[in-house]
Design a protein around this motif. Structure first.
Motif, mmCIF file in Angstrom:
data_model
loop_
_atom_site.group_PDB
_atom_site.id
_atom_site.type_symbol
_atom_site.label_atom_id
_atom_site.label_comp_id
_atom_site.label_asym_id
_atom_site.label_seq_id
_atom_site.Cartn_x
_atom_site.Cartn_y
_atom_site.Cartn_z
ATOM 1 N N LEU A 1 -50.826 -20.775 8.090
ATOM 2 C CA LEU A 1 -50.338 -19.520 8.655
ATOM 3 C C LEU A 1 -49.291 -18.856 7.559
ATOM 4 C CD1 LEU A 1 -49.501 -20.718 12.273
ATOM 5 C CD2 LEU A 1 -51.141 -19.077 11.629
ATOM 6 N N SER A 2 -48.716 -19.636 6.808
ATOM 7 C CA SER A 2 -47.803 -18.910 5.866
ATOM 8 C C SER A 2 -48.663 -17.991 4.567
ATOM 9 C CB SER A 2 -47.036 -19.782 5.158
ATOM 10 O OG SER A 2 -47.587 -20.754 4.389
ATOM 11 N N PHE A 3 -49.864 -18.722 4.498
ATOM 12 C CA PHE A 3 -50.621 -18.094 3.435
ATOM 13 C C PHE A 3 -51.464 -16.843 3.793
ATOM 14 C CE2 PHE A 3 -49.569 -20.880 -0.097
ATOM 15 C CZ PHE A 3 -49.581 -20.374 -1.168
ATOM 16 N N GLY A 4 -51.952 -16.881 5.241
ATOM 17 C CA GLY A 4 -53.202 -16.008 5.714
ATOM 18 C C GLY A 4 -52.673 -15.571 6.895
ATOM 19 N N GLY A 5 -51.323 -15.607 7.285
ATOM 20 C CA GLY A 5 -51.085 -15.133 8.630
ATOM 21 C C GLY A 5 -51.420 -13.730 8.883
#
Length: 139
Positions: free
Chosen positions: A37-41
């Motif tokens: 989620l932090s990379f592709g949120g």
């Protein structure tokens, strides 16, 4: 429940799965899902919005399952563009950064692994809901 409502609900799975694992404590699975989620949120939020409207136009089960199956592949250009744009923006603020393209291959592999994890999970949920007759697949 209507088929389109069900498949639209599956779009929230990448946000719900980490929240459902949270009460069980920090594990490696939870860490990987939160990391995704932090990379592709933000990219996923844009992609899910597109799919949300696309699902509303489709009424056929086979077409919805095809979209579900190919969604990680369809998401690759979105996450790749997001990665490159973010790299160029960071390079403006830190000119010493180099190798924007170097991290793209691991991000693509990671996106495919996590994406198909969610596809398998969504297929399992779909199968259970169909067996329990909780999804209406009429015309």
């Amino acid at each position: 429940m209507k088929l389109s409502f069900f498949f639209r609900g599956l779009l929230f799975l990448p946000f719900l799965a980490p929240l459902l694992l949270l009460p069980f404590g920090m594990s490696s699975v939870l860490g990987v899902l939160l990391f995704s989620l932090s990379f592709g949120g933000w990219e996923y939020l844009l992609f899910a919005t597109f799919l949300f409207f696309l699902i509303g136009r489709i009424g056929d089960v086979k077409k919805m399952l095809r979209i579900l199956y190919f969604s990680p592949l369809m998401f690759l250009p979105v996450v790749s563009i997001g990665w490159v744009v973010e790299g160029y923006v960071e390079r403006i603020y830190n000119p010493d950064l180099s190798g924007i393209w170097g991290g793209l291959i691991p991000i693509i592999v990671y996106t495919m692994l996590i994406g198909y994890f969610y596809v398998i999970l969504a297929f399992l949920i779909y199968w259970v809901f169909r067996k329990l007759n909780w999804i209406y697949v009429g015309s």
